[in-house]
Structures are given as C-alpha cells and as structure tokens.
Design a protein around this motif. Sequence first.
Motif, PDB file in Angstrom:
ATOM      1  N   ALA A 186       2.328  -7.078 -15.889  1.00 12.76           N
ATOM      2  CA  ALA A 186       3.162  -7.855 -16.802  1.00 12.76           C
ATOM      3  C   ALA A 186       4.233  -8.603 -16.029  1.00 12.76           C
ATOM      4  N   MET A 187       4.618  -8.047 -14.872  1.00 10.50           N
ATOM      5  CA  MET A 187       5.679  -8.647 -14.082  1.00 10.50           C
ATOM      6  C   MET A 187       5.419  -8.332 -12.607  1.00 10.50           C
ATOM      7  N   VAL A 188       5.621  -9.293 -11.733  1.00 24.72           N
ATOM      8  CA  VAL A 188       5.520  -9.102 -10.288  1.00 24.72           C
ATOM      9  C   VAL A 188       6.868  -9.487  -9.690  1.00 24.72           C
ATOM     10  N   ILE A 189       7.463  -8.543  -8.946  1.00 22.83           N
ATOM     11  CA  ILE A 189       8.784  -8.757  -8.362  1.00 22.83           C
ATOM     12  C   ILE A 189       8.622  -8.836  -6.850  1.00 22.83           C
ATOM     13  N   ASP A 190       9.000  -9.964  -6.256  1.00 19.53           N
ATOM     14  CA  ASP A 190       8.969 -10.130  -4.805  1.00 19.53           C
ATOM     15  C   ASP A 190      10.309  -9.698  -4.239  1.00 19.53           C
ATOM     16  N   LEU A 191      10.270  -8.728  -3.314  1.00 18.67           N
ATOM     17  CA  LEU A 191      11.475  -8.203  -2.691  1.00 18.67           C
ATOM     18  C   LEU A 191      11.605  -8.750  -1.272  1.00 18.67           C
ATOM     19  N   ALA A 192      12.686  -8.384  -0.615  1.00 19.22           N
ATOM     20  CA  ALA A 192      12.923  -8.822   0.759  1.00 19.22           C
ATOM     21  C   ALA A 192      11.869  -8.256   1.694  1.00 19.22           C
ATOM     22  N   ARG A 193      11.677  -8.919   2.814  1.00 21.57           N
ATOM     23  CA  ARG A 193      10.750  -8.519   3.869  1.00 21.57           C
ATOM     24  C   ARG A 193       9.302  -8.463   3.393  1.00 21.57           C
ATOM     25  N   GLY A 194       8.953  -9.287   2.443  1.00 24.37           N
ATOM     26  CA  GLY A 194       7.561  -9.401   2.018  1.00 24.37           C
ATOM     27  C   GLY A 194       7.067  -8.301   1.108  1.00 24.37           C
ATOM     28  N   LYS A 195       7.933  -7.458   0.596  1.00 29.02           N
ATOM     29  CA  LYS A 195       7.524  -6.375  -0.305  1.00 29.02           C
ATOM     30  C   LYS A 195       7.325  -6.927  -1.703  1.00 29.02           C
ATOM     31  N   ARG A 196       6.421  -6.331  -2.454  1.00 29.80           N
ATOM     32  CA  ARG A 196       6.123  -6.807  -3.802  1.00 29.80           C
ATOM     33  C   ARG A 196       5.910  -5.597  -4.716  1.00 29.80           C
ATOM     34  N   VAL A 197       6.496  -5.636  -5.899  1.00 29.45           N
ATOM     35  CA  VAL A 197       6.339  -4.589  -6.905  1.00 29.45           C
ATOM     36  C   VAL A 197       5.666  -5.207  -8.114  1.00 29.45           C
ATOM     37  N   SER A 198       4.582  -4.576  -8.563  1.00 32.31           N
ATOM     38  CA  SER A 198       3.889  -5.027  -9.771  1.00 32.31           C
ATOM     39  C   SER A 198       4.199  -4.051 -10.893  1.00 32.31           C
ATOM     40  N   VAL A 199       4.649  -4.563 -12.007  1.00 40.41           N
ATOM     41  CA  VAL A 199       4.981  -3.738 -13.170  1.00 40.41           C
ATOM     42  C   VAL A 199       3.917  -3.997 -14.227  1.00 40.41           C
ATOM     43  N   PHE A 200       3.225  -2.950 -14.616  1.00 40.29           N
ATOM     44  CA  PHE A 200       2.168  -3.057 -15.615  1.00 40.29           C
ATOM     45  C   PHE A 200       2.719  -2.756 -16.999  1.00 40.29           C
ATOM     46  N   PRO A 201       2.079  -3.277 -18.036  1.00 38.37           N
ATOM     47  CA  PRO A 201       2.587  -3.079 -19.395  1.00 38.37           C
ATOM     48  C   PRO A 201       2.663  -1.615 -19.809  1.00 38.37           C
ATOM     49  N   THR A 202       1.868  -0.761 -19.203  1.00 41.00           N
ATOM     50  CA  THR A 202       1.861   0.649 -19.588  1.00 41.00           C
ATOM     51  C   THR A 202       2.984   1.446 -18.926  1.00 41.00           C
ATOM     52  N   ALA A 203       3.728   0.852 -17.982  1.00 39.06           N
ATOM     53  CA  ALA A 203       4.817   1.560 -17.296  1.00 39.06           C
ATOM     54  C   ALA A 203       6.003   1.717 -18.229  1.00 39.06           C
ATOM     55  N   SER A 204       6.583   2.910 -18.193  1.00 42.84           N
ATOM     56  CA  SER A 204       7.764   3.152 -19.018  1.00 42.84           C
ATOM     57  C   SER A 204       8.980   2.521 -18.344  1.00 42.84           C
ATOM     58  N   PRO A 205       9.984   2.154 -19.136  1.00 44.13           N
ATOM     59  CA  PRO A 205      11.193   1.582 -18.539  1.00 44.13           C
ATOM     60  C   PRO A 205      11.858   2.522 -17.529  1.00 44.13           C
ATOM     61  N   ALA A 206      11.780   3.826 -17.773  1.00 44.96           N
ATOM     62  CA  ALA A 206      12.375   4.794 -16.843  1.00 44.96           C
ATOM     63  C   ALA A 206      11.662   4.756 -15.492  1.00 44.96           C
ATOM     64  N   GLN A 207      10.340   4.584 -15.506  1.00 49.45           N
ATOM     65  CA  GLN A 207       9.586   4.484 -14.251  1.00 49.45           C
ATOM     66  C   GLN A 207       9.988   3.237 -13.475  1.00 49.45           C
ATOM     67  N   VAL A 208      10.098   2.127 -14.171  1.00 47.17           N
ATOM     68  CA  VAL A 208      10.453   0.873 -13.507  1.00 47.17           C
ATOM     69  C   VAL A 208      11.839   0.977 -12.892  1.00 47.17           C
ATOM     70  N   VAL A 209      12.783   1.543 -13.628  1.00 45.31           N
ATOM     71  CA  VAL A 209      14.142   1.699 -13.117  1.00 45.31           C
ATOM     72  C   VAL A 209      14.149   2.615 -11.893  1.00 45.31           C
ATOM     73  N   ALA A 210      13.394   3.728 -11.945  1.00 45.56           N
ATOM     74  CA  ALA A 210      13.358   4.660 -10.813  1.00 45.56           C
ATOM     75  C   ALA A 210      12.770   4.004  -9.569  1.00 45.56           C
ATOM     76  N   VAL A 211      11.724   3.224  -9.736  1.00 43.37           N
ATOM     77  CA  VAL A 211      11.093   2.555  -8.583  1.00 43.37           C
ATOM     78  C   VAL A 211      12.048   1.531  -7.982  1.00 43.37           C
ATOM     79  N   LEU A 212      12.676   0.725  -8.813  1.00 46.22           N
ATOM     80  CA  LEU A 212      13.582  -0.300  -8.299  1.00 46.22           C
ATOM     81  C   LEU A 212      14.812   0.313  -7.621  1.00 46.22           C
ATOM     82  N   LYS A 213      15.309   1.431  -8.133  1.00 40.91           N
ATOM     83  CA  LYS A 213      16.430   2.113  -7.486  1.00 40.91           C
ATOM     84  C   LYS A 213      16.009   2.674  -6.146  1.00 40.91           C
TER      85      LYS A 213
END
Length: 122
Positions: A92-119
């Motif tokens: 549902a969302m792809v976040i490009d981070l520094a140094r070429g890292k990329r996080v893909s967020v799928f629609p089934t991910a809970s908001p708590a999971q997304v927050v924990a990964v980004l932290k």
Amino acid sequence: MSQITVFAGPERRRRWSEEERLRVLAEAFSPGACVAEVCRRHDISTSLIYTWRSKLRQAHAAAEPSRPAVPAFAEAVVVDEDAGSCAGTTPAMVIDLARGKRVSVFPTASPAQVVAVLKALR
C-alpha cells in the motif's frame, strides 16, 4: 650450560592486509555462515572479526557526507485500484529511506507494526 626454548606454531601477532580482512569478513557474514567456524578456520578470535566489522562500518559512515535533516514533502503517487492487482500482494505504501533502504507497507500490516518498524529503522 644454557637453555634455549623454541616456540613453534603460528605467530600470535599477525598482520592482516586490507584485502585479507575484507575476504574474511565477507566469508564470516555471508548468508548461512557461522562466525565461530570461520574464526576457527582462520585461527582468529571472534572479537577480532567484530572489531574489523565495526571499523569498516565507521569508515563507511565517515566517508558518506552527512546532510542536515531538512523538513521536506514526501512524494505521493496515487494508483488506480482497478489495475487488476490483488490487495494482499502489492504494498500500500513504499518508503525510501537513507542509504538506499526501502520499507514496503502492506495493507494487512497493523499500524502498531508499521510504527515499530519505522522506530527501529530510525
């Protein structure tokens, strides 16, 4: 009469070239490798491997220019829902981070999971 003691075996204070260090590090941290086995094979301590890795990371971090954090807008792309893709297979969302890292967020991910990964990646 005097006594002479002869020490045999490898010299304990060895000198490693940069190429040898990189080769041992690549071998130790390749997928499926066991650091302890690589250390035994090369007759070095595990702490030396981790020291080399730490110094290599510091050298790469110092080589990369650090840019000050400047607030900016994130680019958003709207994709048509009727594109024929399954909702669970595309992010549902792809976040490009520094140094070429990329996080893909799928629609089934809970908001708590997304927050924990980004932290964790902060």
